[in-house]
Design a protein around this motif. Structure first.
Motif, mmCIF file in Angstrom:
data_model
loop_
_atom_site.group_PDB
_atom_site.id
_atom_site.type_symbol
_atom_site.label_atom_id
_atom_site.label_comp_id
_atom_site.label_asym_id
_atom_site.label_seq_id
_atom_site.Cartn_x
_atom_site.Cartn_y
_atom_site.Cartn_z
ATOM 1 N N ASN A 50 0.800 -1.227 0.000
ATOM 2 C CA ASN A 50 0.000 0.000 0.000
ATOM 3 C C ASN A 50 0.833 1.278 0.000
ATOM 4 O O ASN A 50 0.301 2.377 0.168
ATOM 5 C CB ASN A 50 -0.970 0.013 1.188
ATOM 6 C CG ASN A 50 -0.254 -0.089 2.523
ATOM 7 O OD1 ASN A 50 0.969 -0.255 2.578
ATOM 8 N ND2 ASN A 50 -1.002 0.024 3.612
ATOM 9 N N HIS A 86 -6.956 -6.425 6.137
ATOM 10 C CA HIS A 86 -7.515 -5.531 5.117
ATOM 11 C C HIS A 86 -8.687 -6.185 4.407
ATOM 12 O O HIS A 86 -9.739 -5.588 4.256
ATOM 13 C CB HIS A 86 -6.443 -5.148 4.088
ATOM 14 C CG HIS A 86 -7.006 -4.406 2.908
ATOM 15 N ND1 HIS A 86 -7.492 -3.122 3.011
ATOM 16 C CD2 HIS A 86 -7.184 -4.783 1.606
ATOM 17 C CE1 HIS A 86 -7.930 -2.717 1.823
ATOM 18 N NE2 HIS A 86 -7.772 -3.712 0.965
ATOM 19 N N ASN A 117 2.663 1.619 -6.426
ATOM 20 C CA ASN A 117 2.759 0.531 -5.460
ATOM 21 C C ASN A 117 3.180 -0.772 -6.137
ATOM 22 O O ASN A 117 3.016 -0.940 -7.353
ATOM 23 C CB ASN A 117 1.405 0.319 -4.760
ATOM 24 C CG ASN A 117 1.041 1.474 -3.845
ATOM 25 O OD1 ASN A 117 1.918 2.200 -3.377
ATOM 26 N ND2 ASN A 117 -0.244 1.652 -3.599
ATOM 27 N N PHE A 142 -2.675 -2.047 -5.371
ATOM 28 C CA PHE A 142 -3.518 -1.323 -4.426
ATOM 29 C C PHE A 142 -3.526 0.154 -4.816
ATOM 30 O O PHE A 142 -2.513 0.855 -4.717
ATOM 31 C CB PHE A 142 -2.998 -1.484 -3.000
ATOM 32 C CG PHE A 142 -3.912 -0.873 -1.963
ATOM 33 C CD1 PHE A 142 -5.103 -1.501 -1.628
ATOM 34 C CD2 PHE A 142 -3.584 0.321 -1.342
ATOM 35 C CE1 PHE A 142 -5.951 -0.954 -0.679
ATOM 36 C CE2 PHE A 142 -4.425 0.877 -0.392
ATOM 37 C CZ PHE A 142 -5.608 0.246 -0.061
ATOM 38 N N HIS A 146 -8.513 0.157 -3.340
ATOM 39 C CA HIS A 146 -8.831 -1.226 -3.675
ATOM 40 C C HIS A 146 -7.629 -1.901 -4.332
ATOM 41 O O HIS A 146 -6.713 -1.234 -4.809
ATOM 42 C CB HIS A 146 -10.016 -1.288 -4.649
ATOM 43 C CG HIS A 146 -11.241 -0.574 -4.197
ATOM 44 N ND1 HIS A 146 -12.140 -1.119 -3.310
ATOM 45 C CD2 HIS A 146 -11.724 0.659 -4.526
ATOM 46 C CE1 HIS A 146 -13.127 -0.271 -3.104
ATOM 47 N NE2 HIS A 146 -12.901 0.817 -3.819
ATOM 48 N N PHE A 147 -7.682 -3.231 -4.387
ATOM 49 C CA PHE A 147 -6.725 -3.963 -5.202
ATOM 50 C C PHE A 147 -7.343 -4.097 -6.591
ATOM 51 O O PHE A 147 -8.222 -4.925 -6.820
ATOM 52 C CB PHE A 147 -6.416 -5.331 -4.591
ATOM 53 C CG PHE A 147 -5.398 -5.270 -3.500
ATOM 54 C CD1 PHE A 147 -4.036 -5.316 -3.801
ATOM 55 C CD2 PHE A 147 -5.789 -5.135 -2.181
ATOM 56 C CE1 PHE A 147 -3.079 -5.242 -2.795
ATOM 57 C CE2 PHE A 147 -4.843 -5.055 -1.160
ATOM 58 C CZ PHE A 147 -3.482 -5.113 -1.470
ATOM 59 N N THR A 200 -11.851 -5.243 -9.568
ATOM 60 C CA THR A 200 -11.113 -5.360 -8.316
ATOM 61 C C THR A 200 -10.999 -6.832 -7.921
ATOM 62 O O THR A 200 -11.647 -7.711 -8.502
ATOM 63 C CB THR A 200 -11.806 -4.577 -7.191
ATOM 64 O OG1 THR A 200 -13.110 -5.136 -6.973
ATOM 65 C CG2 THR A 200 -11.936 -3.103 -7.559
#
Length: 216
Positions: A50, A86, A117, A142, A146-147, A200
């Protein structure tokens, strides 16, 4: 018919078990996150995800009885030196359609661009069309809280072989797709495409997600 009903009930029960799985909000290690009846199935991967320069934790838990698996991501904390939960996958991603052998590996690719990231990469081996298998690689970064899925690769191989006949590589950040047919003297095609909001980690299901070069 009875076998199909039994299989459906087993998959449903496994999904519900994963959805009902309650993990601690924080822990000192991957094993400390595992509740009774679960264990760390895949070695935990530690790297900053992150962008706070603190190592985070990514691992897979497996239920000892049902063999159900869930993906867990926890962010590292500087002061407490603990990991804060998370997100946890409900099993749809890391255990797609109850396929126990689909998930192969997870890793973190370091970003060459220091302003971005690092990338979480998760690899699968999935059944394809008759006589073929798909090696698929999902890449998440990330961002925006969100991823988000920023890359996806598929290698089409004859069953039991690791030599890819076809390779599709998608970069959602640059909206570029590359298709290579290695049965035709390495014919390679590339083009840009329009894509809306990025998917996501919680909205992608391996085996259901696909990108076709000719349809873009």
């Amino acid at each position: 018919m009875n076998r199909l009903i039994a299989l459906a009930m087993l998959l449903f029960a496994g999904t519900m078990a994963a959805q009902d799985l309650k993990l601690p909000k924080e822990a000192n290690s991957a094993s400390d996150f595992a509740p009774d009846g679960w264990r760390v199935y895949f070695n935990a991967t530690k790297e900053d995800l992150n962008g706070d320069k603190i190592k985070d934790l990514v691992f897979v838990l497996r239920n000892k009885k049902s063999k159900k698996r869930v993906l867990v991501i926890a962010f590292g904390q500087k002061k407490s030196r603990k990991y804060v939960l998370h997100r946890q996958d409900d099993g749809r991603f890391i255990w797609p359609k109850g396929n126990k052998t689909a998930f192969k590996e997870l890793s973190i690719d370091k970003s060459e661009d220091k302003s971005r990231n690092n990338v979480l990469r998760i690899d699968f081996l999935l059944p394809g069309k008759q006589g073929f298998e798909y090696y698929e690689h999902f890449k998440f970064r990330f961002q925006n809280g969100h991823f988000e899925l920023i890359g996806w690769d598929r290698e089409v191989c004859n069953k039991g072989s690791k030599w890819p006949r076809e390779v599709t590589s998608v970069n959602f950040s640059t909206q570029t797709i590359i298709y290579e047919d290695r049965t035709k003297k390495s014919e390679t095609r590339q083009k840009h495409f329009d894509y809306g909001r990025l998917k996501t980690l919680g909205t992608v299901v391996p085996g259901e997600f696909s990108m076709n070069y000719d349809k873009l």
